[in-house]
Design a protein around this motif. Structure first.
Motif, PDB file in Angstrom:
ATOM      1  N   ARG A   4       3.987 -12.189 -25.546  1.00 22.82           N
ATOM      2  CA  ARG A   4       2.966 -12.440 -24.521  1.00 22.82           C
ATOM      3  C   ARG A   4       1.762 -11.500 -24.702  1.00 22.82           C
ATOM      4  O   ARG A   4       0.614 -11.897 -24.503  1.00 22.82           O
ATOM      5  N   LYS A   5       2.064 -10.277 -25.110  1.00 22.49           N
ATOM      6  CA  LYS A   5       0.998  -9.301 -25.366  1.00 22.49           C
ATOM      7  C   LYS A   5       0.161  -9.737 -26.582  1.00 22.49           C
ATOM      8  O   LYS A   5      -1.072  -9.697 -26.557  1.00 22.49           O
ATOM      9  N   LEU A   6       0.833 -10.172 -27.625  1.00 25.47           N
ATOM     10  CA  LEU A   6       0.156 -10.629 -28.839  1.00 25.47           C
ATOM     11  C   LEU A   6      -0.685 -11.873 -28.566  1.00 25.47           C
ATOM     12  O   LEU A   6      -1.802 -12.014 -29.070  1.00 25.47           O
ATOM     13  N   PHE A  18      -3.384 -20.489 -36.160  1.00 27.98           N
ATOM     14  CA  PHE A  18      -4.041 -20.439 -37.465  1.00 27.98           C
ATOM     15  C   PHE A  18      -4.612 -19.063 -37.778  1.00 27.98           C
ATOM     16  O   PHE A  18      -5.530 -18.930 -38.584  1.00 27.98           O
ATOM     17  N   ASP A  19      -4.047 -18.031 -37.156  1.00 25.19           N
ATOM     18  CA  ASP A  19      -4.437 -16.658 -37.456  1.00 25.19           C
ATOM     19  C   ASP A  19      -3.304 -16.004 -38.253  1.00 25.19           C
ATOM     20  O   ASP A  19      -2.160 -15.947 -37.792  1.00 25.19           O
ATOM     21  N   HIS A  20      -3.612 -15.541 -39.436  1.00 24.65           N
ATOM     22  CA  HIS A  20      -2.608 -15.013 -40.362  1.00 24.65           C
ATOM     23  C   HIS A  20      -1.713 -13.958 -39.712  1.00 24.65           C
ATOM     24  O   HIS A  20      -0.478 -14.067 -39.728  1.00 24.65           O
ATOM     25  N   ASP A  21      -2.322 -12.922 -39.128  1.00 23.86           N
ATOM     26  CA  ASP A  21      -1.530 -11.822 -38.562  1.00 23.86           C
ATOM     27  C   ASP A  21      -0.705 -12.255 -37.363  1.00 23.86           C
ATOM     28  O   ASP A  21       0.428 -11.794 -37.178  1.00 23.86           O
ATOM     29  N   CYS A  22      -1.271 -13.159 -36.548  1.00 22.77           N
ATOM     30  CA  CYS A  22      -0.529 -13.657 -35.376  1.00 22.77           C
ATOM     31  C   CYS A  22       0.691 -14.469 -35.810  1.00 22.77           C
ATOM     32  O   CYS A  22       1.766 -14.358 -35.210  1.00 22.77           O
ATOM     33  N   ILE A  23       0.528 -15.300 -36.850  1.00 24.16           N
ATOM     34  CA  ILE A  23       1.652 -16.099 -37.362  1.00 24.16           C
ATOM     35  C   ILE A  23       2.757 -15.175 -37.866  1.00 24.16           C
ATOM     36  O   ILE A  23       3.932 -15.337 -37.521  1.00 24.16           O
TER      37      ILE A  23
END
Length: 311
Positions: A4-6, A18-23
């Protein structure tokens, strides 16, 4: 809580997808927290219509909303080069996840089954229970078959790229299988999924393939006999004891604890998890819930479930 924080880092859900670090981070979070045996790529089944350039938005509290298109417009959809870049971010993230993930843990890639994806593409959202899509089974069967074939082609390519970049297991989610009447099951459920699996096998992709047809009841046996997958994920409405007596002994099953039982916890959770263990016995089985975790499920209940299985 860490997810939830991320999630707050991005405004829209698709932007997050579609965000590399989030995936990478969101895929690995459950593995870090629970030390489970595999990771499932953080993505969504509606990346397929997005790739085909149908506008997809996610509204908080109500879920996905796709731009309303008639059948001619749906059949005219083509893969958008800009949106390919979004998916390439996802495929590159898989490479990174595979490097960070323990080599003994599996990484599952997935797509939605053609019927389920077409339901969203035709109706736009789930508010009406996909009445428009169900009407197509009688009134627009030919056009529907063309749309399903279009989704099949894009899905084969999508799963292939997930596999080539590091997913060792592939899964097909048929969330709305229960909406299809018996007369249309072969054309709408079995054939399109079989085409995806056969297409992958023709490409020499040997990854185990899991299918999850939700809401089929006793016809789940007919489904698995027709699609030729390696693993059948079982929804929580299905009697596992009955199923084990009626399917091939070599077929691996996945499931099927009721997510509400996991939410409830306590004695009921211990009883149900132990019951599944006893029913399964010595068979190969993937322990899981029989659908997604409910958002308000206490973390300690998930730990307890895992503890029961591993004890």
């Amino acid at each position: 809580p860490e997810y939830r924080k991320l999630r707050l880092k991005k405004k829209s859900f698709l932007e997050f997808c579609f965000d590399h670090d989030c995936i990478v981070e969101s895929t690995l979070q459950p593995v870090h927290r629970y030390d489970i045996d595999c990771a499932i790529l953080f993505s969504d089944i509606l990346v397929i219509p997005h790739l085909l350039n149908q506008t997809v938005t996610f509204n908080k509290g109500t879920g996905p909303d796709l731009k309303k298109l008639d059948f001619k417009e749906l059949l005219d959809l083509k893969i958008n080069e800009v949106n390919i870049k979004d998916l390439n971010v996802s495929y590159n993230a898989i490479k990174r996840i595979r490097k960070l993930l323990n080599k003994n843990k599996s990484l599952i890639g997935f797509c939605g089954a053609p019927w389920t994806v077409s339901c969203y593409m035709i109706d736009g959202n789930s508010k009406s229970g996909f009445k428009k899509s169900q009407a197509c089974l009688e009134n627009n069967k030919f056009e529907l078959s063309l749309l399903l074939d279009k989704i099949v082609e894009v899905s084969i390519d999508h799963l292939t790229k997930q596999y080539e970049n590091g997913c060792d297991t592939l899964m097909i989610f048929e969330s709305w299988a229960g909406l299809v009447d018996r007369l249309n099951k072969d054309d709408v459920l079995y054939k399109p999924t079989r085409k995806i699996i056969n297409g992958l096998r023709r490409k020499k992709i040997k990854a185990p393939i899991i299918v999850f047809p939700k809401g089929l009841g006793s016809t789940v046996i007919e489904y698995i006999d027709n699609v030729n997958a390696d693993v059948l994920s079982v929804d929580f409405e299905t009697d596992l004891d009955w199923l084990l007596k009626n399917v091939d002994k070599e077929l691996i099953l996945q499931g099927n604890l009721n997510p509400k039982t996991l939410l409830q916890g306590g004695k009921k959770l211990v009883e149900e998890a132990t019951k599944i263990k006893n029913i399964v016995g010595r068979r190969q089985h993937i322990f899981n819930v029989g659908h997604g975790l409910l958002p308000e499920t206490p973390i300690e209940n998930v730990h307890k479930f895992i503890e029961i299985i591993r004890s």
